[in-house]
Design a protein around this motif. Structure first.
Motif, mmCIF file in Angstrom:
data_model
loop_
_atom_site.group_PDB
_atom_site.id
_atom_site.type_symbol
_atom_site.label_atom_id
_atom_site.label_comp_id
_atom_site.label_asym_id
_atom_site.label_seq_id
_atom_site.Cartn_x
_atom_site.Cartn_y
_atom_site.Cartn_z
ATOM 1 N N PRO A 80 0.815 -1.219 0.000
ATOM 2 C CA PRO A 80 0.000 0.000 0.000
ATOM 3 C C PRO A 80 0.851 1.273 0.000
ATOM 4 O O PRO A 80 0.306 2.371 -0.161
ATOM 5 N N ASP A 81 2.162 1.115 0.200
ATOM 6 C CA ASP A 81 3.053 2.281 0.198
ATOM 7 C C ASP A 81 3.220 2.885 -1.196
ATOM 8 O O ASP A 81 3.593 4.056 -1.328
ATOM 9 N N VAL A 82 2.950 2.102 -2.239
ATOM 10 C CA VAL A 82 3.141 2.576 -3.611
ATOM 11 C C VAL A 82 1.948 3.423 -4.044
ATOM 12 O O VAL A 82 0.796 3.001 -3.922
ATOM 13 N N ILE A 83 2.217 4.617 -4.555
ATOM 14 C CA ILE A 83 1.169 5.495 -5.076
ATOM 15 C C ILE A 83 0.977 5.167 -6.551
ATOM 16 O O ILE A 83 1.903 5.298 -7.350
ATOM 17 N N VAL A 84 -0.228 4.709 -6.911
ATOM 18 C CA VAL A 84 -0.519 4.309 -8.290
ATOM 19 C C VAL A 84 -1.298 5.417 -8.992
ATOM 20 O O VAL A 84 -2.342 5.861 -8.505
ATOM 21 N N ILE A 85 -0.780 5.852 -10.138
ATOM 22 C CA ILE A 85 -1.443 6.898 -10.920
ATOM 23 C C ILE A 85 -1.517 6.442 -12.370
ATOM 24 O O ILE A 85 -0.490 6.225 -13.014
ATOM 25 N N GLN A 86 -2.726 6.290 -12.865
ATOM 26 C CA GLN A 86 -2.911 5.909 -14.268
ATOM 27 C C GLN A 86 -2.881 7.162 -15.127
ATOM 28 O O GLN A 86 -3.515 8.166 -14.799
ATOM 29 N N THR A 87 -2.168 7.119 -16.227
ATOM 30 C CA THR A 87 -1.997 8.319 -17.055
ATOM 31 C C THR A 87 -3.328 8.889 -17.542
ATOM 32 O O THR A 87 -3.499 10.110 -17.589
ATOM 33 N N SER A 88 -4.278 8.036 -17.868
ATOM 34 C CA SER A 88 -5.554 8.550 -18.388
ATOM 35 C C SER A 88 -6.354 9.286 -17.322
ATOM 36 O O SER A 88 -7.193 10.136 -17.646
ATOM 37 N N TRP A 89 -6.101 8.976 -16.039
ATOM 38 C CA TRP A 89 -6.803 9.704 -14.981
ATOM 39 C C TRP A 89 -6.457 11.190 -15.015
ATOM 40 O O TRP A 89 -7.262 12.027 -14.628
ATOM 41 N N LEU A 90 -5.249 11.489 -15.494
ATOM 42 C CA LEU A 90 -4.811 12.886 -15.527
ATOM 43 C C LEU A 90 -5.565 13.699 -16.573
ATOM 44 O O LEU A 90 -5.457 14.923 -16.605
ATOM 45 N N ASP A 91 -6.318 13.007 -17.445
ATOM 46 C CA ASP A 91 -7.151 13.725 -18.412
ATOM 47 C C ASP A 91 -8.424 14.252 -17.761
ATOM 48 O O ASP A 91 -9.120 15.079 -18.346
ATOM 49 N N ASP A 92 -8.744 13.725 -16.573
ATOM 50 C CA ASP A 92 -9.912 14.198 -15.828
ATOM 51 C C ASP A 92 -9.516 15.472 -15.074
ATOM 52 O O ASP A 92 -8.607 15.459 -14.250
ATOM 53 N N THR A 93 -10.193 16.561 -15.360
ATOM 54 C CA THR A 93 -9.815 17.863 -14.806
ATOM 55 C C THR A 93 -9.782 17.866 -13.278
ATOM 56 O O THR A 93 -8.827 18.368 -12.677
ATOM 57 N N SER A 94 -10.798 17.308 -12.646
ATOM 58 C CA SER A 94 -10.862 17.329 -11.188
ATOM 59 C C SER A 94 -9.760 16.466 -10.575
ATOM 60 O O SER A 94 -9.151 16.845 -9.561
#
Length: 205
Positions: free
Chosen positions: A58-72
């Motif tokens: 759970p220490d790893v922060i997961v960020i999917q690139t397509s999520w960054l297309d969501d403005t909020s």
């Protein structure tokens, strides 16, 4: 919402053993408290399932690139981590404070933009503007601890094992580890066959 979706998918047995094994080995490619940039649902939600349902890494922060297309979502990321700009620019800014890794399944545009700063650590690349001796560590810290039960299941993403195994094979040649090299070549060939890839490890046919 992301955590809730992962738990619901886990409850529906959405992911087979091969996808969860891939996710586990991807998480194991990342050092403690790292940020992992993923490419799509295939290499993202199984990870979150392991984190949220099984409390694995759970220490790893997961960020999917397509999520960054969501403005909020992008705004929340910018405020939470004090970064701004396009995804590649945010990745570079994260590197100042976090170990940052990019999944081998990440979008080609992201990988190409950072190609001079990427060092394979398993199923991910570490982003570093300083050269690192990654292959020996990848063998000792990643491959030797990998779960290897479902490598030849035919899961298309298992093709991503071929790059790190090729690099590890080169390390075996350089260090004269003949027995280990033989085993790596065997596994490489079996995975390649299972995913329909004909090419062999360069110079080791």
């Amino acid at each position: 919402a992301i955590s809730k979706a992962a738990i619901e998918l886990a409850g529906m047995a959405a992911y087979g053993a091969d996808k969860l094994e891939y996710a586990l080995n991807l998480l194991q490619s990342v050092e403690q408290n790292g940020i992992l940039i993923t490419g799509g649902t295939g290499d993202t939600y199984p990870l979150i399932t392991l984190q949220q349902v099984r409390a694995i890494r759970p220490d790893v922060i997961v960020i999917q690139t397509s999520w960054l297309d969501d403005t909020s979502y992008a705004l929340w990321i910018q405020q939470a981590y004090h970064v701004h700009g396009a995804p590649v620019e945010m990745i570079k800014q994260w590197c100042a404070n976090y170990p940052v890794y990019i999944s081998l399944a990440a979008p080609t545009l992201v990988l190409e933009a950072l190609q001079e700063e990427l060092y394979c650590t398993g199923l991910a690349f570490k982003v570093s503007n300083v050269p690192i001796a990654n292959v020996k560590g990848m063998y000792r810290q990643w491959w030797e601890n990998c779960s290897k039960t479902n490598l030849t299941s035919g899961l298309p993403m298992n093709a991503n094992y071929l790059m790190p195994l090729g690099l590890i094979a080169g390390y075996m040649v350089e260090t004269g580890k003949k027995n280990e090299l033989k085993e790596i070549k065997k596994i490489h060939a079996e995975i390649a066959k299972s995913v329909g890839v004909k090419e062999q490890i360069p110079g080791m046919k």
